[in-house]
Scaffold this motif. Structure first.
Motif, PDB file in Angstrom:
ATOM      1  N   GLY A 277      10.395  12.377  16.254  1.00 54.91           N
ATOM      2  CA  GLY A 277       9.457  11.315  16.253  1.00 54.91           C
ATOM      3  C   GLY A 277      10.165  10.156  16.759  1.00 54.91           C
ATOM      4  O   GLY A 277       9.524   9.379  17.693  1.00 54.91           O
ATOM      5  N   VAL A 278      11.382   9.838  16.646  1.00 55.30           N
ATOM      6  CA  VAL A 278      11.988   8.648  17.186  1.00 55.30           C
ATOM      7  C   VAL A 278      12.250   8.460  18.601  1.00 55.30           C
ATOM      8  O   VAL A 278      12.095   7.638  19.235  1.00 55.30           O
ATOM      9  CB  VAL A 278      13.606   8.395  16.430  1.00 55.30           C
ATOM     10  CG1 VAL A 278      14.209   7.432  17.233  1.00 55.30           C
ATOM     11  CG2 VAL A 278      13.404   8.104  15.075  1.00 55.30           C
ATOM     12  N   GLN A 279      12.789   9.874  19.185  1.00 47.14           N
ATOM     13  CA  GLN A 279      12.547   9.828  20.826  1.00 47.14           C
ATOM     14  C   GLN A 279      11.392   9.632  21.454  1.00 47.14           C
ATOM     15  O   GLN A 279      11.188   9.097  22.195  1.00 47.14           O
ATOM     16  CB  GLN A 279      13.255  11.178  20.949  1.00 47.14           C
ATOM     17  CG  GLN A 279      14.667  11.622  20.540  1.00 47.14           C
ATOM     18  CD  GLN A 279      15.270  12.973  20.819  1.00 47.14           C
ATOM     19  OE1 GLN A 279      14.406  13.983  20.770  1.00 47.14           O
ATOM     20  NE2 GLN A 279      16.540  13.088  20.964  1.00 47.14           N
ATOM     21  N   GLN A 280      10.080  10.451  20.778  1.00 48.94           N
ATOM     22  CA  GLN A 280       8.819  10.101  21.232  1.00 48.94           C
ATOM     23  C   GLN A 280       8.346   8.842  20.902  1.00 48.94           C
ATOM     24  O   GLN A 280       7.627   8.251  22.172  1.00 48.94           O
ATOM     25  CB  GLN A 280       7.774  11.231  20.351  1.00 48.94           C
ATOM     26  CG  GLN A 280       8.128  12.753  20.554  1.00 48.94           C
ATOM     27  CD  GLN A 280       7.844  12.843  22.263  1.00 48.94           C
ATOM     28  OE1 GLN A 280       6.988  12.741  22.886  1.00 48.94           O
ATOM     29  NE2 GLN A 280       8.999  13.684  22.840  1.00 48.94           N
ATOM     30  N   TRP A 281       8.862   8.141  20.134  1.00 56.87           N
ATOM     31  CA  TRP A 281       8.162   6.728  19.916  1.00 56.87           C
ATOM     32  C   TRP A 281       8.854   5.882  21.011  1.00 56.87           C
ATOM     33  O   TRP A 281       8.285   5.082  21.574  1.00 56.87           O
ATOM     34  CB  TRP A 281       8.573   6.026  18.382  1.00 56.87           C
ATOM     35  CG  TRP A 281       7.949   4.800  18.326  1.00 56.87           C
ATOM     36  CD1 TRP A 281       6.704   4.651  17.667  1.00 56.87           C
ATOM     37  CD2 TRP A 281       8.418   3.881  18.646  1.00 56.87           C
ATOM     38  NE1 TRP A 281       6.443   3.400  17.597  1.00 56.87           N
ATOM     39  CE2 TRP A 281       7.582   2.560  18.518  1.00 56.87           C
ATOM     40  CE3 TRP A 281       9.839   3.013  19.074  1.00 56.87           C
ATOM     41  CZ2 TRP A 281       7.589   1.277  18.557  1.00 56.87           C
ATOM     42  CZ3 TRP A 281       9.934   1.786  19.206  1.00 56.87           C
ATOM     43  CH2 TRP A 281       8.973   0.804  18.896  1.00 56.87           C
ATOM     44  N   ILE A 282      10.356   5.905  21.275  1.00 56.03           N
ATOM     45  CA  ILE A 282      10.814   5.270  22.280  1.00 56.03           C
ATOM     46  C   ILE A 282      10.395   5.560  23.532  1.00 56.03           C
ATOM     47  O   ILE A 282      10.151   4.686  24.374  1.00 56.03           O
ATOM     48  CB  ILE A 282      12.490   5.599  22.127  1.00 56.03           C
ATOM     49  CG1 ILE A 282      13.078   5.271  20.975  1.00 56.03           C
ATOM     50  CG2 ILE A 282      13.267   5.198  23.354  1.00 56.03           C
ATOM     51  CD1 ILE A 282      14.544   5.637  20.397  1.00 56.03           C
ATOM     52  N   ASP A 283      10.070   6.663  23.680  1.00 57.39           N
ATOM     53  CA  ASP A 283       9.315   7.184  25.156  1.00 57.39           C
ATOM     54  C   ASP A 283       7.979   6.537  25.159  1.00 57.39           C
ATOM     55  O   ASP A 283       7.792   6.146  26.296  1.00 57.39           O
ATOM     56  CB  ASP A 283       9.646   8.566  25.451  1.00 57.39           C
ATOM     57  CG  ASP A 283      10.833   9.206  25.663  1.00 57.39           C
ATOM     58  OD1 ASP A 283      11.755   8.255  25.834  1.00 57.39           O
ATOM     59  OD2 ASP A 283      11.148  10.223  25.387  1.00 57.39           O
ATOM     60  N   HIS A 284       7.296   6.618  24.152  1.00 52.75           N
ATOM     61  CA  HIS A 284       5.641   6.286  24.594  1.00 52.75           C
ATOM     62  C   HIS A 284       5.318   5.093  23.886  1.00 52.75           C
ATOM     63  O   HIS A 284       4.108   4.841  23.945  1.00 52.75           O
ATOM     64  CB  HIS A 284       5.038   7.555  23.936  1.00 52.75           C
ATOM     65  CG  HIS A 284       5.405   8.875  24.504  1.00 52.75           C
ATOM     66  ND1 HIS A 284       5.018   9.048  25.809  1.00 52.75           N
ATOM     67  CD2 HIS A 284       5.939   9.842  24.126  1.00 52.75           C
ATOM     68  CE1 HIS A 284       5.148  10.136  26.105  1.00 52.75           C
ATOM     69  NE2 HIS A 284       6.052  10.875  25.123  1.00 52.75           N
ATOM     70  N   HIS A 285       6.138   4.196  23.422  1.00 57.91           N
ATOM     71  CA  HIS A 285       5.475   2.880  22.884  1.00 57.91           C
ATOM     72  C   HIS A 285       5.224   2.054  23.972  1.00 57.91           C
ATOM     73  O   HIS A 285       5.701   2.243  24.843  1.00 57.91           O
ATOM     74  CB  HIS A 285       6.549   2.326  21.738  1.00 57.91           C
ATOM     75  CG  HIS A 285       7.578   1.513  22.345  1.00 57.91           C
ATOM     76  ND1 HIS A 285       8.823   2.295  22.880  1.00 57.91           N
ATOM     77  CD2 HIS A 285       7.728   0.493  22.810  1.00 57.91           C
ATOM     78  CE1 HIS A 285       9.582   1.428  23.570  1.00 57.91           C
ATOM     79  NE2 HIS A 285       9.236   0.470  23.489  1.00 57.91           N
ATOM     80  N   LYS A 286       4.177   1.051  23.654  1.00 58.44           N
ATOM     81  CA  LYS A 286       3.794   0.157  24.722  1.00 58.44           C
ATOM     82  C   LYS A 286       4.261  -1.327  24.250  1.00 58.44           C
ATOM     83  O   LYS A 286       3.569  -1.771  23.329  1.00 58.44           O
ATOM     84  CB  LYS A 286       2.270   0.203  24.664  1.00 58.44           C
ATOM     85  CG  LYS A 286       1.492   1.474  25.068  1.00 58.44           C
ATOM     86  CD  LYS A 286       1.616   1.902  26.349  1.00 58.44           C
ATOM     87  CE  LYS A 286       1.005   3.043  26.813  1.00 58.44           C
ATOM     88  NZ  LYS A 286       1.800   4.282  27.507  1.00 58.44           N
TER      89      LYS A 286
END
Length: 181
Positions: free
Chosen positions: A148-157
């Motif tokens: 979740g942390v990795q995905q958030w880092i990659d996809h947040h705007k």
């Protein structure tokens, strides 16, 4: 009769007398008209501008690459994951919007800033409690949190502009009036 023989020319004799025409001058591939030169200049300018913007965006996303590298060093420590996530959010969003958030408000903020929520009740609880207590050893929950942390880092705007993120990464303060778009 002999006179007629000399006057008689064969087809072969005529073909032998044919000379190859000289090749035409080479046609230049460079633009010849002012309008073509203007079009080339505009296209070159647009290409340079696009390259400059891509370079700036690459620079401004350095905080994402640094966060991913830090997670890769110690991927199974929820406290470190929470710290990296908080620092990443502080670069991408104004400090007043991020610094005071705790608990469910923090998880709701994180889930609002991405196209899809990456933190459910289990990973959210682990994320918010990790800095304050020892890990329970639930490797499945830690793995889900890391994902979740990795995905958030990659996809947040990010809300901050490229210039604001670059200034923060260089240690320069961002004025409060500039913090929000």
């Amino acid at each position: 009769m002999q006179e007629n023989r000399q006057e008689m020319v064969t087809l072969y004799d005529l073909i032998v007398q044919i000379k190859e025409p000289p090749p035409p001058d080479a046609i230049s591939l460079w633009p010849q008209t002012p309008g073509a030169w203007l079009l080339v200049a505009i296209l070159l300018g647009a290409l340079l501008y696009a390259a400059w913007r891509a370079y700036r965006r690459h620079q401004a996303d350095a905080y994402r690459r640094a966060a991913r590298a830090e997670i890769a060093q110690n991927p199974d420590d929820p406290a470190q994951l929470a710290e990296v996530l908080r620092r990443t959010a502080l670069v991408a969003y104004p400090r007043p919007d991020v610094a005071a958030l705790i608990g469910e408000d923090w998880i709701a903020f994180l889930n609002q800033k991405t196209p899809r929520p990456y933190f459910d009740d289990r990973t959210g609880t682990l994320l918010t409690s990790a800095p304050y207590r020892a890990t329970t050893g639930d490797t499945e929950a830690i793995s889900a949190l890391r994902h979740g942390v990795q995905q958030w880092i990659d996809h947040h705007k990010p809300e901050r502009t490229v210039d604001q993120r670059l200034a923060l990464m260089q240690g320069q303060p961002v004025a409060p009036a500039e913090a929000s778009p």
